[in-house]
Design a protein around this motif. Structure first.
Motif, PDB file in Angstrom:
ATOM      1  N   LEU A 193       3.387  11.844 -17.475  1.00 17.01           N
ATOM      2  CA  LEU A 193       4.035  11.075 -16.184  1.00 17.01           C
ATOM      3  C   LEU A 193       5.599  10.931 -16.376  1.00 17.01           C
ATOM      4  N   ALA A 194       6.538  11.196 -15.620  1.00 18.95           N
ATOM      5  CA  ALA A 194       7.904  10.938 -15.900  1.00 18.95           C
ATOM      6  C   ALA A 194       8.243   9.398 -15.794  1.00 18.95           C
ATOM      7  N   GLU A 195       9.144   8.876 -16.177  1.00 21.49           N
ATOM      8  CA  GLU A 195       9.418   7.602 -16.130  1.00 21.49           C
ATOM      9  C   GLU A 195       9.491   6.988 -14.840  1.00 21.49           C
ATOM     10  N   ASP A 196       9.854   7.671 -13.798  1.00 22.44           N
ATOM     11  CA  ASP A 196      10.125   7.184 -12.375  1.00 22.44           C
ATOM     12  C   ASP A 196       8.523   6.982 -11.773  1.00 22.44           C
ATOM     13  N   ALA A 197       7.808   7.844 -12.247  1.00 21.87           N
ATOM     14  CA  ALA A 197       6.454   7.857 -11.711  1.00 21.87           C
ATOM     15  C   ALA A 197       5.907   6.509 -12.331  1.00 21.87           C
ATOM     16  N   ALA A 198       5.998   6.257 -13.682  1.00 19.21           N
ATOM     17  CA  ALA A 198       5.508   5.271 -14.513  1.00 19.21           C
ATOM     18  C   ALA A 198       5.986   4.010 -13.821  1.00 19.21           C
ATOM     19  N   ILE A 199       7.380   3.973 -13.532  1.00 22.45           N
ATOM     20  CA  ILE A 199       7.894   2.593 -12.838  1.00 22.45           C
ATOM     21  C   ILE A 199       7.316   2.286 -11.680  1.00 22.45           C
ATOM     22  N   GLY A 200       6.879   3.279 -10.721  1.00 24.81           N
ATOM     23  CA  GLY A 200       6.690   3.224  -9.523  1.00 24.81           C
ATOM     24  C   GLY A 200       5.095   2.681  -9.558  1.00 24.81           C
ATOM     25  N   SER A 201       4.291   3.298 -10.574  1.00 17.00           N
ATOM     26  CA  SER A 201       3.179   2.811 -10.592  1.00 17.00           C
ATOM     27  C   SER A 201       2.773   1.244 -11.006  1.00 17.00           C
ATOM     28  N   VAL A 202       3.516   1.063 -12.117  1.00 18.81           N
ATOM     29  CA  VAL A 202       3.528  -0.271 -12.759  1.00 18.81           C
ATOM     30  C   VAL A 202       3.928  -1.342 -11.544  1.00 18.81           C
ATOM     31  N   GLN A 215     -15.427 -18.476  -1.012  1.00 23.81           N
ATOM     32  CA  GLN A 215     -15.659 -18.308   0.477  1.00 23.81           C
ATOM     33  C   GLN A 215     -14.945 -17.378   1.184  1.00 23.81           C
ATOM     34  N   ASP A 216     -13.488 -17.121   0.951  1.00 22.48           N
ATOM     35  CA  ASP A 216     -12.708 -16.266   1.745  1.00 22.48           C
ATOM     36  C   ASP A 216     -12.396 -14.991   1.070  1.00 22.48           C
ATOM     37  N   ALA A 217     -12.142 -13.855   1.959  1.00 17.17           N
ATOM     38  CA  ALA A 217     -11.692 -12.780   1.320  1.00 17.17           C
ATOM     39  C   ALA A 217     -10.240 -12.757   0.649  1.00 17.17           C
ATOM     40  N   VAL A 218     -10.020 -11.877  -0.158  1.00 12.62           N
ATOM     41  CA  VAL A 218      -8.427 -11.970  -0.471  1.00 12.62           C
ATOM     42  C   VAL A 218      -7.824 -10.529   0.233  1.00 12.62           C
ATOM     43  N   SER A 219      -6.407 -10.431  -0.213  1.00 13.93           N
ATOM     44  CA  SER A 219      -5.611  -9.499   0.485  1.00 13.93           C
ATOM     45  C   SER A 219      -6.077  -8.253   0.402  1.00 13.93           C
ATOM     46  N   ALA A 220      -6.352  -7.254   1.282  1.00  9.70           N
ATOM     47  CA  ALA A 220      -7.187  -6.106   1.305  1.00  9.70           C
ATOM     48  C   ALA A 220      -5.902  -4.956   0.580  1.00  9.70           C
ATOM     49  N   ALA A 221      -4.697  -5.204   1.284  1.00 14.62           N
ATOM     50  CA  ALA A 221      -3.690  -4.348   0.806  1.00 14.62           C
ATOM     51  C   ALA A 221      -3.484  -4.537  -0.695  1.00 14.62           C
ATOM     52  N   GLY A 222      -3.252  -5.508  -1.292  1.00 14.95           N
ATOM     53  CA  GLY A 222      -3.137  -5.798  -2.475  1.00 14.95           C
ATOM     54  C   GLY A 222      -4.497  -5.427  -3.266  1.00 14.95           C
ATOM     55  N   MET A 223      -5.561  -5.543  -3.037  1.00 13.03           N
ATOM     56  CA  MET A 223      -6.436  -5.088  -3.768  1.00 13.03           C
ATOM     57  C   MET A 223      -6.739  -3.549  -3.826  1.00 13.03           C
ATOM     58  N   ILE A 224      -6.513  -2.749  -2.841  1.00 13.21           N
ATOM     59  CA  ILE A 224      -6.222  -1.292  -2.646  1.00 13.21           C
ATOM     60  C   ILE A 224      -5.188  -0.852  -3.541  1.00 13.21           C
ATOM     61  N   ALA A 225      -4.162  -1.609  -3.698  1.00 11.52           N
ATOM     62  CA  ALA A 225      -2.968  -1.203  -4.822  1.00 11.52           C
ATOM     63  C   ALA A 225      -3.579  -1.346  -6.161  1.00 11.52           C
ATOM     64  N   ILE A 278       0.809  -1.348  -0.110  1.00 11.70           N
ATOM     65  CA  ILE A 278      -0.003   0.024   0.029  1.00 11.70           C
ATOM     66  C   ILE A 278       0.885   1.298  -0.168  1.00 11.70           C
ATOM     67  N   VAL A 279       2.047   1.107   0.782  1.00 10.76           N
ATOM     68  CA  VAL A 279       2.720   2.477   0.854  1.00 10.76           C
ATOM     69  C   VAL A 279       3.160   2.726  -0.407  1.00 10.76           C
ATOM     70  N   ILE A 280       3.814   1.710  -1.189  1.00 11.10           N
ATOM     71  CA  ILE A 280       4.613   2.200  -2.512  1.00 11.10           C
ATOM     72  C   ILE A 280       3.241   2.741  -3.455  1.00 11.10           C
ATOM     73  N   ALA A 281       2.159   2.041  -3.410  1.00  8.98           N
ATOM     74  CA  ALA A 281       1.103   2.435  -4.518  1.00  8.98           C
ATOM     75  C   ALA A 281       0.412   3.614  -4.054  1.00  8.98           C
ATOM     76  N   MET A 282       0.233   3.906  -2.590  1.00  7.35           N
ATOM     77  CA  MET A 282      -0.188   5.141  -2.497  1.00  7.35           C
ATOM     78  C   MET A 282       0.599   6.325  -2.593  1.00  7.35           C
TER      79      MET A 282
END
Lengths: 309, 401
Positions: free
Chosen positions: B99-108, A273-283, A222-226
């Motif tokens: 988007l710059a390449e670093d942002a694209a890398i991070g999102s992918v 039956q079961d839930a999946v990873s919430a963190a992965g889903m949010i990402a 989540i950290v990286i995605a957010m």
């Protein structure tokens, strides 16, 4: 769904997810504009050795030393990246790659070498956290929100995450003007007497604090995605920093909510039956939002570039 | 035990793993060099994280068709498909949006990895069993490696290496100067795509050994290490291959020699150790060389200033200057100049005067530009020119006491 079920099982994880998402998205806006988006990625990798070292030193899983260890590791990583970049005259991307992979490898090795079978500390947990387990068992329904006895047993992660969000928002609000100037025109900022180096470091540290707190609660995915997806999606929606930040908060909140709901109830709707990873889903949801805005957002092209090329 | 492992005496399986890892290390180091020279090192991070959903989908597909979900070739094919999807998203985002390449890398990276995690939990809940091996793709696991798996890795590494040898020249040119390469008529975007394809191949092959989080290190660190030692791209490629192969070999051997030493992290730490050695001790670009260069420069400046001070009869208080003069036998312990010192000092002062003439004369403009307070005037002007200048200055004059 009734309050008796929702409040104890879903309210707190949902709130923690939202707070974590917004706390990461806010500094993420500036990191994105400064072309430092991958700092969030690097930090979330190096948090692991920090936590393991803290565990080895204290011998227990407790929040404070682990947060300290993680924050320390983040600072060490930032300093190392800078040192390697300057000493070796290496481009920043490669320096970052050298540092975070090495520190992560060190963390994994330490973890394998120590006996952590008695405690809940493993790489998978560090990667995708355990949002679903942060439940509020003492709640019986909506009325519990007013019941001091039940409130005392709220998961500590909730108050910690709320505090972190508050701190991050305060930092952004207090330094809004200088952050804005130095992000868009560093040279001009320096002529105004703004200490851009110090400000940049403060921004990275704020991001690290948000990452570490969120990491503790929800894992590093989540950290990286957010850090990246909501600001990047918001960038497609607005040409103004104010608009971008507002959009990014909106995207962060909605991907946290949608992702949590989809992870918890989506499989049930499909008959599983079961839930999946919430963190992965949010990402995943935040990625879908980015994909939509990248395709249809009003400001998706580079300024000056012809549309549709 | 470690010696045994290094000499491939630890049994058939460990030997197989070590050989496979070495081939992988070599091809990762060589491929990574082009990525590093193209300044796109972190693209590999996005590619490697993007393999996870493919691995999971391949597992689900194979398991639901009744096969063994852990068939390595199937899983690797799946990972290649999703890695190329990730790469396509990355390229699309950088080309078609702001988007710059670093942002694209991070999102992918984050989105694909997050989706992979979702699929991992789906697999856990499917309960098809024997999914335990999948987590091994995160951090790599060579413990239960089969002969067929090791063969896949060894052959994959060797084929990648061969492909790189075939297209190394155009890749080098594109890495250094894409505009020039385009002007020469090279299909730059296709070569870029081939480079990324090779990176993907290395990533996919390396998944089983070092895991998707750490394969990035194998691509980046050897190239950065090699860059310290030479300024020539073909040597960088060779050295990177060497560094990658060496660290993979030693890492795999070490991890086989003792329990609880996971292969991937050990290999990464080994290559970091090589990197650190290079950072510190490489000639010319290393830290030690830079420090020595600085000290040498400092000594020259101090000596020069000390001699000028001697010549003009000024007292010297600076400790380093005094020590240097004393060591050169130019002053006595009490600070009085010796005959050698007097001669050197007079020469220094005369050179300074000659330089002053040179710098005031437009005819010597080119030579004057070389003045930095340290350069020997003999290294810039001929003997005739110097005598000409000396005529301007005139001979020694008596100093009034």
């Amino acid at each position: 769904m009734s309050g008796e079920e929702f409040v104890p099982l879903s309210l707190t994880p949902l709130l923690i997810g939202i707070f974590a998402a917004v706390a990461c998205a806010l500094p993420g806006n500036f990191l994105l504009l400064r072309k430092q988006a991958l700092i969030g990625d690097a930090i979330s990798h190096v948090v692991l050795p920090g936590i393991v070292v803290a565990f080895l030193l204290t011998g227990a899983i407790s929040a404070a030393p682990m947060m300290l260890g993680a924050a320390g590791a983040a600072v060490v990583a930032v300093v190392l990246i800078e040192a390697i970049r300057r000493l070796g005259r290496i481009e920043p991307g490669a320096a970052m790659g050298v540092v975070f992979t090495t520190m992560f490898a060190g963390g994994v090795l330490l973890l394998e070498q120590t006996d952590t079978s008695s405690v809940h500390l493993d790489v998978e947990h560090a990667l995708y956290g355990n949002l679903e387990s942060l439940i509020w068992l003492d709640a019986t329904g909506w009325s519990s929100l007013l019941d001091p006895q039940a409130l005392a047993y709220l998961p500590v992660e909730l108050s910690r995450m709320a505090l972190t969000l508050l701190a991050v928002s305060l930092f952004i609000a207090l330094f809004w003007r200088v952050l804005k100037i130095s992000t868009f025109d560093e040279g001009f900022a320096r002529t105004l007497g703004i200490r851009t180096n110090l400000l940049g470091l403060a921004l990275v540290i704020t991001a690290a604090v948000a990452a570490v707190a969120a990491f503790d609660a929800v894992g590093s995915i989540i950290v990286i995605a957010m850090f990246i997806c909501p600001p990047a999606a918001a960038r497609m929606m607005s040409n103004h920093l104010e608009g971008q930040v507002a959009w990014s908060v909106g995207f962060a909140v909605s991907s946290a909510v949608l992702g949590y709901v989809l992870a918890g109830y989506g499989p049930l709707w499909l008959g599983a039956q079961d839930a999946v990873s919430a963190a992965g889903m949010i990402a995943t949801v935040s990625g879908l939002m980015l994909a939509l805005t990248a395709r249809f957002g009003p400001c998706r092209t580079r300024s000056g570039a012809p549309v549709g090329v | 035990m470690l010696m045994d492992a290094l000499l491939l005496q630890l049994g058939y399986n460990a030997t197989l793993v070590a050989i496979g890892a070495t081939l992988l290390g070599i091809s990762a180091g060589v491929t990574g060099t082009f990525l590093f020279l193209r300044k796109r090192a972190l693209v590999s991070d996005a590619i490697s994280h993007a393999t996870l959903p493919g691995v999971c989908i391949a597992f689900i597909l194979m398991a639901s068709f009744g096969g063994d979900g852990r068939n390595l070739i199937g899983l690797l094919l799946g990972s290649a498909v999703s890695a190329s999807a990730g790469l396509w998203c990355l390229n699309w985002l950088t080309r078609n949006t702001r988007l710059a390449e670093d942002a694209a890398i991070g999102s992918v990276l984050s989105v694909f990895f997050g989706f992979g995690i979702v699929l991992l939990t789906v697999i856990q809940t499917l309960g098809v069993g024997r999914q335990a091996g999948l987590e091994g793709f995160l951090l790599g696991s060579t413990a239960g490696m089969l002969w067929a798996d090791a063969m896949v890795i060894a052959v994959g590494g060797a084929v990648t290496l061969l492909l790189i040898l075939l297209i190394r020249r155009p890749m080098t040119m594109v890495a250094f100067d894409p505009e020039y390469a385009a002007a020469r008529g090279l299909p730059v975007s296709k070569i870029d795509m081939a480079m990324m394809g090779l990176v993907m191949a290395v990533t996919v092959v390396g998944l089983k050994v070092v895991g998707l989080i750490l394969i990035v290190a194998l691509l980046i660190i050897p190239a950065v290490t090699a860059r310290f030692w030479t300024e020539r791209s073909d040597y960088v490629v060779l050295l990177a291959g060497l560094a990658g192969g060496l660290s993979a070999y030693v890492g795999a051997a070490m991890s086989a020699s003792a329990p609880n030493l996971p292969t991937g992290p050990i290999i990464v730490l080994m290559s970091f150790a090589l990197f650190l050695l290079s950072l510190l001790f490489a000639p010319n670009r290393g830290v030690l060389a830079a420090v020595l260069r600085h000290l040498r420069f400092q000594r020259r400046v101090h000596l020069r200033q000390g001699l000028l001070a001697l010549a003009q009869g000024q007292p010297i208080y600076e400790k380093l200057t005094l020590r240097l003069l004393r060591r050169g036998g130019m002053v006595r312990a009490d600070g009085v100049a010796t005959n050698i010192g007097k001669a050197r000092a007079a020469k220094a002062l005369r050179d300074e005067r000659r330089w002053a003439v040179v710098r005031s004369d437009h005819a010597h403009e080119a030579a004057a530009a070389l003045y930095d307070g340290l350069r020997q005037i003999e290294s810039v002007l001929t003997q005739d020119q110097i005598s000409e200048i000396d005529r301007h200055i005139g001979g020694p004059k008596e100093v009034l006491a």
